[in-house]
Design an enzyme around this catalytic site. Structure first.
Site, PDB file in Angstrom:
ATOM      1  N   GLU A 123      25.325 -10.379  27.156  1.00  0.00           N
ATOM      2  CA  GLU A 123      24.369 -10.894  26.173  1.00  0.00           C
ATOM      3  C   GLU A 123      23.039 -11.161  26.874  1.00  0.00           C
ATOM      4  O   GLU A 123      22.990 -11.885  27.874  1.00  0.00           O
ATOM      5  CB  GLU A 123      24.934 -12.178  25.528  1.00  0.00           C
ATOM      6  CG  GLU A 123      23.945 -13.022  24.757  1.00  0.00           C
ATOM      7  CD  GLU A 123      23.280 -12.297  23.582  1.00  0.00           C
ATOM      8  OE1 GLU A 123      23.987 -11.684  22.772  1.00  0.00           O
ATOM      9  OE2 GLU A 123      22.032 -12.364  23.489  1.00  0.00           O
TER      10      GLU A 123
ATOM     11  N   LYS B  71      37.755  -6.744   9.181  1.00  0.00           N
ATOM     12  CA  LYS B  71      38.682  -7.832   8.854  1.00  0.00           C
ATOM     13  C   LYS B  71      40.123  -7.341   8.835  1.00  0.00           C
ATOM     14  O   LYS B  71      41.048  -8.074   9.181  1.00  0.00           O
ATOM     15  CB  LYS B  71      38.314  -8.480   7.516  1.00  0.00           C
ATOM     16  CG  LYS B  71      37.383  -9.675   7.694  1.00  0.00           C
ATOM     17  CD  LYS B  71      35.943  -9.303   7.914  1.00  0.00           C
ATOM     18  CE  LYS B  71      35.322  -9.636   9.186  1.00  0.00           C
ATOM     19  NZ  LYS B  71      33.930  -9.200   9.316  1.00  0.00           N
TER      20      LYS B  71
ATOM     21  N   HIS C 145      46.291 -33.119  -0.446  1.00  0.00           N
ATOM     22  CA  HIS C 145      46.916 -33.416   0.849  1.00  0.00           C
ATOM     23  C   HIS C 145      48.270 -32.718   0.913  1.00  0.00           C
ATOM     24  O   HIS C 145      49.009 -32.774  -0.061  1.00  0.00           O
ATOM     25  CB  HIS C 145      47.125 -34.926   0.995  1.00  0.00           C
ATOM     26  CG  HIS C 145      47.862 -35.292   2.244  1.00  0.00           C
ATOM     27  ND1 HIS C 145      47.272 -35.230   3.500  1.00  0.00           N
ATOM     28  CD2 HIS C 145      49.158 -35.684   2.449  1.00  0.00           C
ATOM     29  CE1 HIS C 145      48.171 -35.593   4.405  1.00  0.00           C
ATOM     30  NE2 HIS C 145      49.313 -35.871   3.786  1.00  0.00           N
TER      31      HIS C 145
ATOM     32  N   ALA D  33      26.266  -3.318  20.372  1.00  0.00           N
ATOM     33  CA  ALA D  33      26.205  -4.156  19.157  1.00  0.00           C
ATOM     34  C   ALA D  33      25.045  -5.133  19.310  1.00  0.00           C
ATOM     35  O   ALA D  33      25.238  -6.333  19.497  1.00  0.00           O
ATOM     36  CB  ALA D  33      27.524  -4.895  18.955  1.00  0.00           C
TER      37      ALA D  33
HETATM   38  P1  FAD Z   1      24.886  -0.882   2.995  1.00  0.00           P
HETATM   39  O1  FAD Z   1      26.227  -1.485   2.873  1.00  0.00           O
HETATM   40  O2  FAD Z   1      24.433  -0.420   4.336  1.00  0.00           O
HETATM   41  O3  FAD Z   1      24.873   0.344   1.988  1.00  0.00           O
HETATM   42  C1  FAD Z   1      23.812   1.229   1.888  1.00  0.00           C
HETATM   43  C2  FAD Z   1      24.324   2.519   1.268  1.00  0.00           C
HETATM   44  O4  FAD Z   1      23.220   3.293   0.872  1.00  0.00           O
HETATM   45  C3  FAD Z   1      25.150   3.367   2.215  1.00  0.00           C
HETATM   46  O5  FAD Z   1      26.272   3.885   1.555  1.00  0.00           O
HETATM   47  C4  FAD Z   1      24.187   4.486   2.595  1.00  0.00           C
HETATM   48  O6  FAD Z   1      24.843   5.713   2.907  1.00  0.00           O
HETATM   49  C5  FAD Z   1      23.410   4.631   1.292  1.00  0.00           C
HETATM   50  N1  FAD Z   1      22.079   5.219   1.423  1.00  0.00           N
HETATM   51  C6  FAD Z   1      21.078   4.839   2.242  1.00  0.00           C
HETATM   52  N2  FAD Z   1      19.975   5.567   2.011  1.00  0.00           N
HETATM   53  C7  FAD Z   1      20.292   6.433   1.017  1.00  0.00           C
HETATM   54  C8  FAD Z   1      19.589   7.437   0.345  1.00  0.00           C
HETATM   55  N3  FAD Z   1      18.312   7.680   0.602  1.00  0.00           N
HETATM   56  N4  FAD Z   1      20.235   8.147  -0.616  1.00  0.00           N
HETATM   57  C9  FAD Z   1      21.532   7.896  -0.906  1.00  0.00           C
HETATM   58  N5  FAD Z   1      22.246   6.939  -0.307  1.00  0.00           N
HETATM   59  C10 FAD Z   1      21.638   6.218   0.642  1.00  0.00           C
HETATM   60  N6  FAD Z   1      28.607  -8.851   6.120  1.00  0.00           N
HETATM   61  C11 FAD Z   1      29.288  -9.869   5.572  1.00  0.00           C
HETATM   62  O7  FAD Z   1      28.758 -10.530   4.669  1.00  0.00           O
HETATM   63  N7  FAD Z   1      30.548 -10.198   5.984  1.00  0.00           N
HETATM   64  C12 FAD Z   1      31.170  -9.520   6.970  1.00  0.00           C
HETATM   65  O8  FAD Z   1      32.305  -9.833   7.330  1.00  0.00           O
HETATM   66  C13 FAD Z   1      30.486  -8.432   7.579  1.00  0.00           C
HETATM   67  N8  FAD Z   1      31.076  -7.725   8.556  1.00  0.00           N
HETATM   68  C14 FAD Z   1      30.401  -6.665   9.101  1.00  0.00           C
HETATM   69  C15 FAD Z   1      31.020  -5.968  10.131  1.00  0.00           C
HETATM   70  C16 FAD Z   1      30.374  -4.902  10.717  1.00  0.00           C
HETATM   71  C17 FAD Z   1      31.067  -4.139  11.837  1.00  0.00           C
HETATM   72  C18 FAD Z   1      29.093  -4.504  10.245  1.00  0.00           C
HETATM   73  C19 FAD Z   1      28.398  -3.316  10.827  1.00  0.00           C
HETATM   74  C20 FAD Z   1      28.473  -5.204   9.228  1.00  0.00           C
HETATM   75  C21 FAD Z   1      29.117  -6.298   8.658  1.00  0.00           C
HETATM   76  N9  FAD Z   1      28.519  -7.057   7.654  1.00  0.00           N
HETATM   77  C22 FAD Z   1      29.187  -8.115   7.109  1.00  0.00           C
HETATM   78  C23 FAD Z   1      27.178  -6.740   7.148  1.00  0.00           C
HETATM   79  C24 FAD Z   1      27.292  -5.952   5.834  1.00  0.00           C
HETATM   80  O9  FAD Z   1      28.023  -4.771   6.074  1.00  0.00           O
HETATM   81  C25 FAD Z   1      25.915  -5.637   5.288  1.00  0.00           C
HETATM   82  O10 FAD Z   1      25.154  -6.816   5.182  1.00  0.00           O
HETATM   83  C26 FAD Z   1      26.024  -4.998   3.910  1.00  0.00           C
HETATM   84  O11 FAD Z   1      26.772  -3.812   3.976  1.00  0.00           O
HETATM   85  C27 FAD Z   1      24.638  -4.702   3.329  1.00  0.00           C
HETATM   86  O12 FAD Z   1      24.779  -4.116   2.074  1.00  0.00           O
HETATM   87  P2  FAD Z   1      23.705  -3.113   1.492  1.00  0.00           P
HETATM   88  O13 FAD Z   1      24.208  -2.725   0.144  1.00  0.00           O
HETATM   89  O14 FAD Z   1      22.362  -3.674   1.628  1.00  0.00           O
HETATM   90  O15 FAD Z   1      23.729  -1.824   2.465  1.00  0.00           O
HETATM   91  P1  NAD Z   2      23.609  -9.710  15.940  1.00  0.00           P
HETATM   92  O1  NAD Z   2      22.184  -9.870  15.628  1.00  0.00           O
HETATM   93  O2  NAD Z   2      24.603 -10.611  15.327  1.00  0.00           O
HETATM   94  O3  NAD Z   2      23.836  -9.832  17.517  1.00  0.00           O
HETATM   95  C1  NAD Z   2      23.196  -8.992  18.436  1.00  0.00           C
HETATM   96  C2  NAD Z   2      23.239  -9.681  19.782  1.00  0.00           C
HETATM   97  O4  NAD Z   2      22.820  -8.750  20.750  1.00  0.00           O
HETATM   98  C3  NAD Z   2      22.287 -10.871  19.864  1.00  0.00           C
HETATM   99  O5  NAD Z   2      22.969 -11.975  20.402  1.00  0.00           O
HETATM  100  C4  NAD Z   2      21.171 -10.376  20.764  1.00  0.00           C
HETATM  101  O6  NAD Z   2      20.595 -11.399  21.531  1.00  0.00           O
HETATM  102  C5  NAD Z   2      21.921  -9.382  21.641  1.00  0.00           C
HETATM  103  N1  NAD Z   2      21.089  -8.352  22.219  1.00  0.00           N
HETATM  104  C6  NAD Z   2      20.046  -7.680  21.654  1.00  0.00           C
HETATM  105  N2  NAD Z   2      19.577  -6.745  22.502  1.00  0.00           N
HETATM  106  C7  NAD Z   2      20.334  -6.813  23.626  1.00  0.00           C
HETATM  107  C8  NAD Z   2      20.355  -6.106  24.844  1.00  0.00           C
HETATM  108  N3  NAD Z   2      19.476  -5.111  25.087  1.00  0.00           N
HETATM  109  N4  NAD Z   2      21.272  -6.438  25.779  1.00  0.00           N
HETATM  110  C9  NAD Z   2      22.170  -7.438  25.547  1.00  0.00           C
HETATM  111  N5  NAD Z   2      22.193  -8.145  24.396  1.00  0.00           N
HETATM  112  C10 NAD Z   2      21.294  -7.834  23.445  1.00  0.00           C
HETATM  113  O7  NAD Z   2      23.935  -8.161  15.640  1.00  0.00           O
HETATM  114  P2  NAD Z   2      25.297  -7.375  15.525  1.00  0.00           P
HETATM  115  O8  NAD Z   2      26.427  -8.108  16.164  1.00  0.00           O
HETATM  116  O9  NAD Z   2      24.973  -5.989  15.950  1.00  0.00           O
HETATM  117  O10 NAD Z   2      25.541  -7.375  13.975  1.00  0.00           O
HETATM  118  C11 NAD Z   2      24.535  -6.865  13.111  1.00  0.00           C
HETATM  119  C12 NAD Z   2      24.502  -7.627  11.835  1.00  0.00           C
HETATM  120  O11 NAD Z   2      25.615  -7.256  11.028  1.00  0.00           O
HETATM  121  C13 NAD Z   2      24.636  -9.133  11.988  1.00  0.00           C
HETATM  122  O12 NAD Z   2      23.398  -9.746  12.258  1.00  0.00           O
HETATM  123  C14 NAD Z   2      25.135  -9.526  10.661  1.00  0.00           C
HETATM  124  O13 NAD Z   2      24.051  -9.647   9.790  1.00  0.00           O
HETATM  125  C15 NAD Z   2      25.996  -8.353  10.256  1.00  0.00           C
HETATM  126  N6  NAD Z   2      27.415  -8.680  10.502  1.00  0.00           N
HETATM  127  C16 NAD Z   2      27.945  -9.739   9.843  1.00  0.00           C
HETATM  128  C17 NAD Z   2      29.263 -10.084  10.065  1.00  0.00           C
HETATM  129  C18 NAD Z   2      29.832 -11.266   9.351  1.00  0.00           C
HETATM  130  O14 NAD Z   2      29.207 -11.724   8.399  1.00  0.00           O
HETATM  131  N7  NAD Z   2      30.978 -11.782   9.745  1.00  0.00           N
HETATM  132  C19 NAD Z   2      30.040  -9.358  10.954  1.00  0.00           C
HETATM  133  C20 NAD Z   2      29.448  -8.297  11.634  1.00  0.00           C
HETATM  134  C21 NAD Z   2      28.135  -7.967  11.390  1.00  0.00           C
END
Ligand code: FAD
Ligand code: NAD
Length: 472
Positions: A211, A57, A451, A276
């Site tokens: 995709e 973000k 508004h 991704a």
């Molecule tokens: P995580 O955030 O993955 O945290 C797990 C933690 O546990 C990590 O620090 C890891 O190192 C630690 N861990 C794992 N195993 C062990 C172990 N055995 N011992 C010690 N530590 C350990 N979600 C949204 O809602 N809004 C968004 O805008 C959004 N944007 C995203 C953008 C990207 C690029 C990505 C990749 C994800 C995004 N997500 C978003 C998804 C969001 O990041 C996850 O849903 C969220 O982080 C999940 O939280 P969690 O606590 O389950 O796990």
């Molecule tokens: P995603 O599930 O959103 O999208 C993956 C896409 O890749 C799908 O459309 C799928 O059909 C496609 N795909 C799968 N295999 C493929 C292949 N071999 N070739 C081409 N396309 C393929 O997954 P993501 O974008 O990796 O994000 C992972 C998760 O992280 C999301 O599902 C979401 O839960 C979380 N996330 C959330 C936010 C947010 O809340 N704004 C932002 C980023 C990530």
């Protein structure tokens, strides 16, 4: 051996929030997390804070400002000569935002008397947790009455495009390109592909997204997905649907990508490639050999409706379990398990987890889509309202998009709200609240909205359910 009421494994938005709530409830709590920042120091906050929600973000905001210089500000009478993008400064700002929040999480744990351990946690028999400290820090075992696993997720990898962290990257790499790639390929038009594709497109990359599915944003409402696809394509994102990647080879200058679509095999040269294609639960080295923690067939930890696992006293939450992989879903489950451990009655309402995709315009929804209602044979009424009929949207120069409210035809209970437009991430909160209270569309329609605001689109869409929108 130190003894705790609760040991949480994982310091992301699931785990650290669970630990804070346990602390608030007076439970003796420890949190074990293994994430290290670029400086080699513990960096609490998990995927979301370190390489997910927050840094993405930050870059979306930076790139949006840059994009607006040329595309929005001239219409406001503002012209800026010689504007340039300093990628290093943008990345440094993003890193600073992350570090500020890392420190904030550490401070919150301290405030709530949670002991934080940096290292790898493993669940052993009798709910003991072994902590292998980083480096040669040795191992220590903690005894726990309850354990909360919040180990999160990692990117899915595909053999046809192996991530090398340089030319072929995952989300972490795509948040840290040192310069704007001239040609950026992305595999997967999901949430990450669209958000990070938008960032680099706005900064000048040519972005090609491959995709595999024929449908765009398959989980979203079809009308919203259709408009979003048109809009993002108009912005210059080259989204190729039905494109199955068959190979990607990194060379010195770029990546040679091969894929197939309906027309047959195709080839593409890009400077960088982002993979991704989804995420999977992270459970490597999490459980000792003698612990029978049941997994579901998606490789996630199996849980019941209050996040109890198959092992007595062990809970699991967030990305490591079923349900959408979203930070707020993980946090909500964290609060619920803390309260359950403290003896409270809990209910997690998975029906109303909001989704937001932070493209511009933003996409946000809660509840059922129109296609889900049709498939279920539900009798519903729909009301829509376009942003272009809002004074505030015109004032801002941001008139693209609409709000759609879906309500039960008989009871009028709101079943879903779908928004494509500026500030959808903020507007959706009203819909979530309304659905949490099981409101009718008439409840929303009879609520006074300020508004001029964008929230008037939600109000008018609710009025439109009964065919009485005022400004269209
Ligand atoms: P995580 O955030 O993955 O945290 C797990 C933690 O546990 C990590 O620090 C890891 O190192 C630690 N861990 C794992 N195993 C062990 C172990 N055995 N011992 C010690 N530590 C350990 N979600 C949204 O809602 N809004 C968004 O805008 C959004 N944007 C995203 C953008 C990207 C690029 C990505 C990749 C994800 C995004 N997500 C978003 C998804 C969001 O990041 C996850 O849903 C969220 O982080 C999940 O939280 P969690 O606590 O389950 O796990
Ligand atoms: P995603 O599930 O959103 O999208 C993956 C896409 O890749 C799908 O459309 C799928 O059909 C496609 N795909 C799968 N295999 C493929 C292949 N071999 N070739 C081409 N396309 C393929 O997954 P993501 O974008 O990796 O994000 C992972 C998760 O992280 C999301 O599902 C979401 O839960 C979380 N996330 C959330 C936010 C947010 O809340 N704004 C932002 C980023 C990530």
């Amino acid at each position: 051996m130190k003894r705790y009421d609760v040991v949480v494994i994982g310091g992301g938005p699931g785990g650290y929030v669970a630990a804070i709530r346990c602390g608030q409830l007076g439970l003796a709590t420890a949190l074990v997390d293994e994430w290290l920042g670029a400086d080699g120091k513990p960096a609490l906050g998990g995927t979301c804070l370190n390489v997910g929600c927050i840094p993405s973000k930050a870059l979306l905001d930076s790139s949006h400002h840059y994009h607006n210089l040329a595309h929005l500000l001239p219409a406001h009478g503002i012209t800026v000569e010689g504007a340039s993008m300093d990628v290093a400064a943008m990345l440094a700002r993003k890193d600073k935002v992350v570090q500020t929040m890392n420190r904030g999480v550490a401070a919150l744990l301290k405030k709530n008397k949670v002991n934080a351990y940096s290292g790898h946690g493993r669940l052993e028999t009798d709910n003991r947790v072994s902590v292998a400290r980083h480096g040669n820090g040795g191992e220590e075992t903690l005894a726990a009455k309850n354990v909360v696993i919040a180990s999160g997720s990692v990117p899915v990898s595909i053999p046809v495009a192996p991530v090398d962290g340089d030319r072929i990257v995952d989300n972490a790499g795509a948040l840290a390109f040192q310069k704007v790639p001239a040609r950026l390929g992305i595999i997967g038009a999901g949430v990450i592909g669209l958000e990070l594709g938008s960032v680099w497109k706005r900064l000048g990359s040519e972005v090609i997204i491959l995709e595999a599915l024929d449908d765009f944003l398959a989980a979203a409402d079809r009308q919203i997905a259709g408009d979003a696809l048109k809009s993002l394509t108009k912005q210059g994102l080259d989204i190729r649907l039905g494109a199955r990647v068959t190979g990607a080879k990194a060379g010195k200058k770029g990546v040679a990508v091969k894929y197939e679509d309906k027309a047959g095999p195709k080839a593409l040269e890009v400077d960088r490639l982002v993979v991704a294609v989804g995420r999977r639960a992270y459970t490597e080295g999490l459980v000792g050999a003698d612990v029978a923690l049941a997994m579901d067939n998606g490789g996630r930890i199996q849980v019941d409706d209050v996040c109890r696992t198959s092992v007595d006293g062990v809970y699991a939450i967030g990305d490591a379990v079923k349900g959408p992989m979203l930070a707020h879903k993980a946090s909500e489950e964290g609060v619920a398990v803390a309260e359950h451990i403290a003896g409270g009655a809990v209910h997690i309402d998975h029906r109303i987890v909001p989704w937001v995709i932070y493209t511009h315009p933003e996409i946000a929804w809660v509840g059922e889509t129109e296609q889900q209602l049709k498939e279920a044979g539900s009798d519903y009424r729909a009301g829509s309202f376009p942003y272009r009929a809002l004074g505030r949207a015109h004032g801002a120069g941001d008139v693209e998009g609409f709000v759609k409210v879906l309500a039960d035809a008989k009871s009028d209970e709101i079943l879903g709200v779908h928004i494509f437009g500026a500030q959808a991430s903020e507007l959706i909160a009203e819909a979530v609240t309304a659905m949490a209270f099981r409101s009718s569309s008439e409840d929303l329609a009879r609520t006074i909205h300020a508004h001029p605001t964008l929230s008037e689109a939600v109000h008018e869409a609710a009025l439109a359910v009964d065919g009485r929108a005022l400004h269209i």
